[in-house]
Design a protein around this motif. Structure first.
Motif, PDB file in Angstrom:
ATOM      1  N   MET A 174     -13.327   3.071 -61.418  1.00  0.00           N
ATOM      2  CA  MET A 174     -13.374   1.767 -62.023  1.00  0.00           C
ATOM      3  C   MET A 174     -14.773   1.462 -62.553  1.00  0.00           C
ATOM      4  O   MET A 174     -14.895   0.894 -63.632  1.00  0.00           O
ATOM      5  N   ARG A 175     -15.793   1.832 -61.827  1.00  0.00           N
ATOM      6  CA  ARG A 175     -17.155   1.542 -62.286  1.00  0.00           C
ATOM      7  C   ARG A 175     -17.482   2.276 -63.577  1.00  0.00           C
ATOM      8  O   ARG A 175     -18.182   1.759 -64.438  1.00  0.00           O
ATOM      9  N   GLU A 176     -16.963   3.487 -63.695  1.00  0.00           N
ATOM     10  CA  GLU A 176     -17.206   4.242 -64.923  1.00  0.00           C
ATOM     11  C   GLU A 176     -16.549   3.555 -66.114  1.00  0.00           C
ATOM     12  O   GLU A 176     -17.134   3.464 -67.192  1.00  0.00           O
ATOM     13  N   LEU A 177     -15.331   3.051 -65.917  1.00  0.00           N
ATOM     14  CA  LEU A 177     -14.644   2.331 -66.993  1.00  0.00           C
ATOM     15  C   LEU A 177     -15.370   1.032 -67.338  1.00  0.00           C
ATOM     16  O   LEU A 177     -15.465   0.663 -68.512  1.00  0.00           O
ATOM     17  N   GLU A 178     -15.879   0.343 -66.321  1.00  0.00           N
ATOM     18  CA  GLU A 178     -16.630  -0.888 -66.559  1.00  0.00           C
ATOM     19  C   GLU A 178     -17.829  -0.614 -67.466  1.00  0.00           C
ATOM     20  O   GLU A 178     -18.055  -1.316 -68.446  1.00  0.00           O
ATOM     21  N   GLY A 179     -18.595   0.393 -67.112  1.00  0.00           N
ATOM     22  CA  GLY A 179     -19.785   0.714 -67.888  1.00  0.00           C
ATOM     23  C   GLY A 179     -19.469   1.235 -69.274  1.00  0.00           C
ATOM     24  O   GLY A 179     -20.142   0.887 -70.246  1.00  0.00           O
ATOM     25  N   LYS A 180     -18.437   2.047 -69.379  1.00  0.00           N
ATOM     26  CA  LYS A 180     -18.084   2.643 -70.670  1.00  0.00           C
ATOM     27  C   LYS A 180     -17.616   1.590 -71.666  1.00  0.00           C
ATOM     28  O   LYS A 180     -17.957   1.642 -72.842  1.00  0.00           O
ATOM     29  N   HIS A 181     -16.832   0.615 -71.186  1.00  0.00           N
ATOM     30  CA  HIS A 181     -16.241  -0.373 -72.084  1.00  0.00           C
ATOM     31  C   HIS A 181     -16.941  -1.726 -72.041  1.00  0.00           C
ATOM     32  O   HIS A 181     -16.592  -2.628 -72.800  1.00  0.00           O
ATOM     33  N   GLY A 182     -17.905  -1.888 -71.162  1.00  0.00           N
ATOM     34  CA  GLY A 182     -18.662  -3.132 -71.092  1.00  0.00           C
ATOM     35  C   GLY A 182     -17.824  -4.328 -70.665  1.00  0.00           C
ATOM     36  O   GLY A 182     -17.951  -5.404 -71.227  1.00  0.00           O
ATOM     37  N   VAL A 183     -16.957  -4.120 -69.663  1.00  0.00           N
ATOM     38  CA  VAL A 183     -16.105  -5.193 -69.159  1.00  0.00           C
ATOM     39  C   VAL A 183     -16.320  -5.350 -67.661  1.00  0.00           C
ATOM     40  O   VAL A 183     -16.957  -4.528 -67.025  1.00  0.00           O
ATOM     41  N   THR A 184     -15.755  -6.410 -67.098  1.00  0.00           N
ATOM     42  CA  THR A 184     -15.891  -6.654 -65.671  1.00  0.00           C
ATOM     43  C   THR A 184     -14.817  -5.894 -64.901  1.00  0.00           C
ATOM     44  O   THR A 184     -13.840  -5.410 -65.473  1.00  0.00           O
ATOM     45  N   TRP A 185     -14.973  -5.853 -63.578  1.00  0.00           N
ATOM     46  CA  TRP A 185     -14.004  -5.132 -62.740  1.00  0.00           C
ATOM     47  C   TRP A 185     -12.652  -5.812 -62.781  1.00  0.00           C
ATOM     48  O   TRP A 185     -11.620  -5.159 -62.643  1.00  0.00           O
ATOM     49  N   ARG A 186     -12.627  -7.123 -62.981  1.00  0.00           N
ATOM     50  CA  ARG A 186     -11.340  -7.832 -63.061  1.00  0.00           C
ATOM     51  C   ARG A 186     -10.541  -7.370 -64.272  1.00  0.00           C
ATOM     52  O   ARG A 186      -9.324  -7.204 -64.199  1.00  0.00           O
ATOM     53  N   THR A 187     -11.213  -7.177 -65.403  1.00  0.00           N
ATOM     54  CA  THR A 187     -10.538  -6.712 -66.611  1.00  0.00           C
ATOM     55  C   THR A 187      -9.991  -5.315 -66.412  1.00  0.00           C
ATOM     56  O   THR A 187      -8.868  -5.008 -66.824  1.00  0.00           O
ATOM     57  N   VAL A 188     -10.759  -4.454 -65.778  1.00  0.00           N
ATOM     58  CA  VAL A 188     -10.303  -3.089 -65.497  1.00  0.00           C
ATOM     59  C   VAL A 188      -9.093  -3.131 -64.570  1.00  0.00           C
ATOM     60  O   VAL A 188      -8.102  -2.435 -64.785  1.00  0.00           O
ATOM     61  N   ARG A 189      -9.133  -3.964 -63.543  1.00  0.00           N
ATOM     62  CA  ARG A 189      -8.021  -4.077 -62.600  1.00  0.00           C
ATOM     63  C   ARG A 189      -6.757  -4.564 -63.314  1.00  0.00           C
ATOM     64  O   ARG A 189      -5.677  -4.048 -63.104  1.00  0.00           O
ATOM     65  N   LYS A 190      -6.875  -5.564 -64.198  1.00  0.00           N
ATOM     66  CA  LYS A 190      -5.717  -6.064 -64.951  1.00  0.00           C
ATOM     67  C   LYS A 190      -5.128  -4.953 -65.818  1.00  0.00           C
ATOM     68  O   LYS A 190      -3.917  -4.805 -65.918  1.00  0.00           O
TER      69      LYS A 190
END
Length: 44
Positions: free
Chosen positions: A1-17
């Motif tokens: 999840m952290r890798e996706l957050e950094g790659k796309h510049g979004v918060t963990w909530r957005t990744v979780r959704k």
């Protein structure tokens, strides 16, 4: 999840959704903003 957050510049909530849902949520329309010409529009 952290890798996706950094790659796309979004918060963990957005990744979780995104991971929980197979379909993305529809985009919300932003409210229209006032323009500089609004004060010159005729008042009825």
């Amino acid at each position: 999840m952290r890798e996706l957050e950094g790659k796309h510049g979004v918060t963990w909530r957005t990744v979780r959704k995104a991971l929980d849902s197979s379909w993305p949520e529809p985009r919300k329309k932003p409210p229209s903003r006032a323009t500089g010409l609004d004060r010159y529009k005729p008042v009825r």
